[in-house]
Design a protein around this motif. Structure first.
Motif, short mmCIF file in Angstrom:
data_model
loop_
_atom_site.label_atom_id
_atom_site.label_comp_id
_atom_site.label_asym_id
_atom_site.label_seq_id
_atom_site.Cartn_x
_atom_site.Cartn_y
_atom_site.Cartn_z
N HIS A 1 -8.48 8.97 -0.13
CA HIS A 1 -7.99 9.06 -1.70
C HIS A 1 -9.28 9.41 -2.36
CE1 HIS A 1 -10.12 5.41 -3.67
NE2 HIS A 1 -10.07 4.99 -2.32
N PRO B 1 0.76 -1.15 0.15
CA PRO B 1 -0.04 0.05 -0.07
C PRO B 1 0.84 1.24 0.04
CG PRO B 1 -0.02 -1.14 2.23
CD PRO B 1 0.79 -2.02 1.27
N SER B 2 0.42 2.14 -0.51
CA SER B 2 1.00 3.69 -0.65
C SER B 2 0.96 4.15 0.57
CB SER B 2 0.41 4.54 -1.52
OG SER B 2 -0.93 4.73 -1.26
N ALA C 1 -5.91 1.81 -1.11
CA ALA C 1 -5.64 3.39 -1.05
C ALA C 1 -6.36 3.81 0.32
CB ALA C 1 -6.23 3.78 -2.21
N ARG D 1 -7.94 0.89 4.59
CA ARG D 1 -7.47 0.72 3.34
C ARG D 1 -8.45 0.14 2.18
NH1 ARG D 1 -2.46 3.03 1.97
NH2 ARG D 1 -1.27 3.17 3.88
N ARG E 1 -0.70 9.86 3.54
CA ARG E 1 -0.48 11.22 3.90
C ARG E 1 -0.77 11.95 4.86
NH1 ARG E 1 -1.67 14.01 -2.16
NH2 ARG E 1 -0.63 15.91 -0.85
#
Length: 522
Positions: free
Chosen positions: A486, A9-10, A506, A499, A13
């Protein structure tokens, strides 16, 4: 051996301060579909004054007068005492649970009923508070018509609804507390004045404790105080509203709120003071008449005259600020959960007002008892299920149960318990041939059946594991750190983030995750 590797997973942020876009948006919405972050919690008196708008509802005076009319003053006073104790004890876990987790009643109940089943909590509160808004507004209209008997009551219905609109647009974070803090002293002074004037003016006032009730002893399947206590179980909606308000409290104020805002101090004022005043006023001003829905209004007007009208206006402005706030917030939650859309709260308030006006035209007083009984059965079952879960699942107590939409089923066996127990309670009330002892204690039977059946569900349940990554494990403090969603590009506390596997794991906030479950909304 797999020829492909799962893409990690990214990274989240993150930010450690509130997202300005979220703060601006939630000033009106009060985080209706989100966890309330610690930075949005309000001071103890601000929350107390907002929630204590409940104190001035005419329905609490009516409940006392009704219980005394049916079973006598002594049994009514005993029932009021029993209710103060039981409600205060039940409020403790609900206050603690919601305050520590920041969850509203819909999110809190998802673990027990599922994502779709939890939405029924929003429907229950929205429908019931809309109905209470109808009742309280109709009460005010009747008070005004007392001085304009030649006017069609529908004119006053329209005037009351339109005049109340500006008072309904504030939230807990804005001016709801200010409105109720100003009006509370007026209500207290008015109630004290009504009692003093009634004691002096009406000869029957000195004999108000001797009334034995219109239901004779031989017709009572159970003691009068027990039947009157069951009558007060129709007010369990207060537990759901307790949850919705306690989530806005600061953690360091937990002791104050457990005892004062939502605890025994509140229930002494709500039931003991209001109920006793209702009994006294009706028995003093109208000793030969059984308590009717408009009887409290007539008793106040006959006691204080125009000053009584001012008292009723103040009381209805206070309680309807809460009714419309809760109704609009929960209609909004329902729209988000079932249709995946957000509706501006101002539009929700206006729409609720329009529905309330249309319902007022149906003569709400003609079906008051049936409506209170039906909604009371559903609320009692909800309370029983959540208290049973709290007692039997210790891992969910400290920080609240799992509520994220992507980690729970749509429906659970707990929803089946809720529906079955509520249907049983309604059958006991409505079906012919039911023994009087069961019909008279339908809500108590519903409470016990719900607790036993849900206890069996808990003991038989199996733990379910979700394999996708959890953002809570990716930060040091999920309650303090915000992460960007996201879908909406707004940042919410990580404790509510998940997620989304269908979007490459995301990060997604719970409101957007819930909307993604609606068919056609992915």
């Amino acid at each position: 051996m797999s020829l492909t590797q799962e893409v990690p997973p990214s990274p989240l942020r993150t930010r450690v301060v509130d997202d300005p876009a979220v703060v601006a948006e939630q000033r009106a919405d009060d985080y209706s579909n989100h966890v309330v972050p610690l930075t949005a919690r309000v001071g103890r008196w601000q929350l107390a004054m907002s929630y204590w708008s409940l104190l001035s509802a005419m329905v609490w005076l009516f409940y006392g007068a009704l219980a005394a009319s049916l079973y006598g003053t002594t049994d009514a006073l005993i029932a009021i005492g029993v209710s103060v104790v039981t409600f205060s004890l039940m409020a403790y876990p609900f206050t603690r649970w919601s305050l520590r987790s920041g969850l509203n009643s819909t999110l809190l109940s998802r673990r027990m009923f599922g994502v779709l089943g939890g939405s029924l909590t929003a429907l229950l509160i929205a429908a019931t508070t809309t109905y209470y808004a109808v009742f309280e507004s109709s009460t005010l209209a009747v008070a005004f018509q007392h001085y304009t008997p030649s006017w069609d009551i529908r004119i006053w219905y329209a005037i009351v609804v339109v005049a109340m609109l500006p008072l309904m647009l504030g939230g807990v974070q804005t001016w709801m507390a200010k409105l109720n803090a100003v009006l509370l002293p007026l209500y207290v002074v008015g109630i004290v004045a009504a009692v003093i004037v009634a004691a002096v003016r009406f000869p029957a006032a000195s004999d108000w404790t001797s009334f034995s009730g219109v239901v004779p002893q031989e017709a009572r399947a159970l003691p009068g105080w027990l039947l009157a206590s069951v009558l007060y179980m129709g007010c369990y909606l207060n537990m759901l509203m307790n949850v919705d308000f306690a989530r806005m409290a600061k953690k360091e104020d937990e002791g104050f709120h457990r005892n004062v805002t939502f605890g025994w101090v509140f229930y002494v004022c709500l039931y003991a003071v209001n109920g006793t005043v209702g009994i006294f006023l009706v028995r003093a001003a109208m000793p030969d008449q059984p308590a009717a829905e408009t009887g409290v209004v007539q008793a106040i007007l006959s006691t204080l005259g125009i000053a009584g009208l001012i008292l009723i206006v103040a009381s209805q402005a206070r309680i309807n600020s809460l009714n419309y706030y809760q109704a609009s917030a929960n209609w909004g939650r329902l729209a988000t959960n079932l249709a995946g859309i957000r509706i501006n709260r101002m539009l929700l308030v206006v729409g609720t007002s329009a529905v309330a006006f249309l319902l007022m035209l149906t003569d709400v007083f003609s079906y008051l008892q049936d409506a209170l009984t039906w909604q009371g059965v559903f609320v009692v079952s909800w309370v029983a299920v959540l208290l049973t879960h709290y007692a039997l699942v210790p891992e969910d107590r400290a920080h609240g149960p799992e509520f994220r939409a992507l980690r729970l089923p749509r429906v659970t066996w707990g929803l089946g318990v809720w529906v079955f127990s509520s249907a049983l309670g309604i059958c006991l009330v409505e079906a012919p041939g039911v023994p009087a002892a069961l019909a008279g204690t339908a809500q108590l039977v519903t409470l016990l059946v719900s607790a036993v059946l849900y206890g069996a569900v808990i003991l038989a349940r199996r733990a379910t594991e979700r394999s996708h990554p959890d953002p809570r494990d990716e930060v040091a403090d999920p309650e303090a750190v915000r992460a960007e969603c996201h879908r909406c590009a707004k940042s919410y506390v990580v404790v509510e983030m998940d997620r989304e596997a269908a979007a490459g794991n995301a990060p997604v906030c719970d409101e957007c995750a819930t909307a993604s479950l609606v068919p056609g909304r992915r």
